[in-house]
Design an enzyme around this catalytic site. Sequence first.
Site, PDB file in Angstrom:
ATOM      1  N   HIS A  86      -5.741  -6.125   7.401  1.00 27.93           N
ATOM      2  CA  HIS A  86      -5.167  -6.623   6.138  1.00 27.93           C
ATOM      3  C   HIS A  86      -3.645  -6.680   6.190  1.00 27.93           C
ATOM      4  CE1 HIS A  86      -4.896  -2.272   4.792  1.00 27.93           C
ATOM      5  NE2 HIS A  86      -3.829  -2.740   4.179  1.00 27.93           N
ATOM      6  N   ASP A 223     -10.828  -2.339  10.088  1.00 29.16           N
ATOM      7  CA  ASP A 223      -9.546  -2.857   9.593  1.00 29.16           C
ATOM      8  C   ASP A 223      -8.452  -2.673  10.646  1.00 29.16           C
ATOM      9  OD1 ASP A 223      -7.547  -3.832   8.015  1.00 29.16           O
ATOM     10  OD2 ASP A 223      -7.918  -2.508   6.312  1.00 29.16           O
ATOM     11  N   SER A 650      -0.788   1.906   5.185  1.00 21.83           N
ATOM     12  CA  SER A 650      -1.753   1.045   5.859  1.00 21.83           C
ATOM     13  C   SER A 650      -1.268   0.743   7.270  1.00 21.83           C
ATOM     14  CB  SER A 650      -1.926  -0.262   5.084  1.00 21.83           C
ATOM     15  OG  SER A 650      -2.590  -0.041   3.873  1.00 21.83           O
TER      16      SER A 650
END
Length: 720
Positions: A86, A223, A650
Amino acid sequence: MSTLSLKAILLPFAVLGATLPAQADEGQWQPYQLPQLKSELKRIGITIPAEKLADITKHPMNTIVSLGGCSASFVSTDGLVVTNHHCAYGAIQRNSTTAHNYIANGFLAKTRAEELPAGSNQLIYVTDKVENVTDRVLKGLSASLSGRERSEQVEERIKQLIAECEQDKDYRCTVPSFHRGLEYYRIRQLMIRDVRLVYAPTESIGNFGGDIDNFEWPRQTGDFSFLRAYVGKDGRPADPSPDNVPYHSKDFLVVSAEGLVNGDPILLAGYPGRTSRYKLPVEIRFARDATYPKYVAEATADLDVIAQATKGNAEWGVRYANVVKSINNGLKKTQGLLDGFNRKDIAAIKDSQDAEFRQWLAKQPDTAKNNALMADLDAVIAADMALSEQQSAYNVATSSDLLRSARTLYRLALEQQKPDAKREAGYQQRDLSFIKARLSRLEQSFISEVDQARWKAALQRYQKRAAAEHPPALDALLPNADAIAGLYQKSELADTAKRLAWIGKDADSMTKSDDAILQLAIKLNDVAMSLENRRKEVDGNLERVIPQYMQAVIAWKKSQGKPVYPDANSTLRVTYGTVAPYSPRDGISKGPFTTVEGIVEKTTGKEPFDSPKALLDAIKEKRYGGFRDAALGTVPVNFLSSADTTGGNSGSAVMNKRGELVGLNFDSTYESVTKDWYFDPAITRAIHVDIRYMLWVMKEVDHADNLLKEMTIKYPAKKK
């Protein structure tokens, strides 16, 4: 109360926390603080010397990089960077078309020549120097300054510090504040401008479960993705060019496929965005009762408009895929915050802490000045909240991407009338490349009809807001919703070349232009500047009062032996913890690992629970190879840890006790979202991609053998 009135109870700030034991795994620590935590790191089993972790120029900290909103790390000497899927989504979307949909089908460059440009807004920042510049920012500021005057003087000093630091144009420098304005650090980062997309699995792996599983556990999401940093042949950052060569990072993380088990220690390093651990109860209630509910309503409505406007048009859907993903992520997190506030009354917890603090403060010297400080604090926070409501409403009323571009162009023209040092931060010569990139990337996420629909709906929502939230003089300048189409027809700013052609033009030329959107931006400028100047007044007063309050809070926490770390502010931080399960509610316990079998169980064949046939076949045939976990008997996908993380983490490297890469951070459990405000060790869990799943997908599904060969991977010893 002046800052000096607390001298009797405060140690020099640089040594605060030197004797403080951390509690649980709370804390997003500046690297220089880690030697203070030596006993804690040793207790949980970290074997890397704390002094080594504190040195940002040495392994492993010099491998940790920022993507400007996400974190990442070098995993080869040739500039190969691993981060979340992402986090690279913008680069994936930028290169996708209906004919070559890398979102849906994934992308793998088998050779360096096949790697794709990640886009002008995708940068890699390598932090190489951090220095305390608090005195240069704050020393000698007159107590008689108005809030705006104080804010502008601080800004001038910061700009001077940045200008000195950026004599070498390869570097980008910032001077963020810590502890809400108590300290300032100048941070120098090598800014790599040529970044390329190397590998991203299909979205059905990289975003398996989609928004339904976002912030949820159990989770089975791969991810991850890879980028590569490129520089000129002289080894220095350069604009994107076919002649550039891979950046040779001094160090990189060794990848460990040995795996973790429940209770193992982990280190996590990255660039967490924002936390609010030290805010007052009234600020929590404002977020809970005003800011967050309005954001949820706005985001939900905007998503509905985008869905309706792009319905049935695949190309438009691709254009807005990244926009929708970003809004959805923010929406889910904010809803999680509201649910968390309902589940546990954090404001009441803060009330209790605040009362305890005020009782402690009342026993300190200079009672009258301390009382005056708290009264002053309440007043400036009230002013901050009132202005925030009007700024939020203004953003809704002007939420057109095309109008935002016009406002940027006109403001740039006005600022360029001044000497560079006097220009507003964000509009100096150093910012031109960022402005150009921002105006250019609109091409990848803009359709005129969709933008019109979003703005029209936003204007209608704005009109329903309370009158007190409407900025003075704004309403009379706003177009009627029915007139929006005409404005777009009379503007050429949707054309990228014509939009960029306005960069560097003078304000007089813009005033004489017959471009309708640009003319509206000019008319709105006075309202925008009024809000900006009012913000400077409020911020200047906050920056005068809050540090005094924070100084007292730190002294109070130190007296209790509690951790003293600054709120996250997008700078390099380290946290630690252990692989750990949790109990979200009575009678329910959730284990720390998920496995590939869970993918098969969840797969429905429809988004967001569809899976590639190659992946399902590999699971059914149990082609697990060296990535099988001995205890689980299969390949782990995601795991939980007690590490203290937030947005911006992230892509953060999750390392084992030796500093080897064992996973990537990508999310938090739904129950953990309120940790931005309050850390609850019982339920706070971060979610990570297990490196073994990542390596397994690369080998068995996507056959990314070139990347597996490029990385240094430590496999578990084979049993004899």
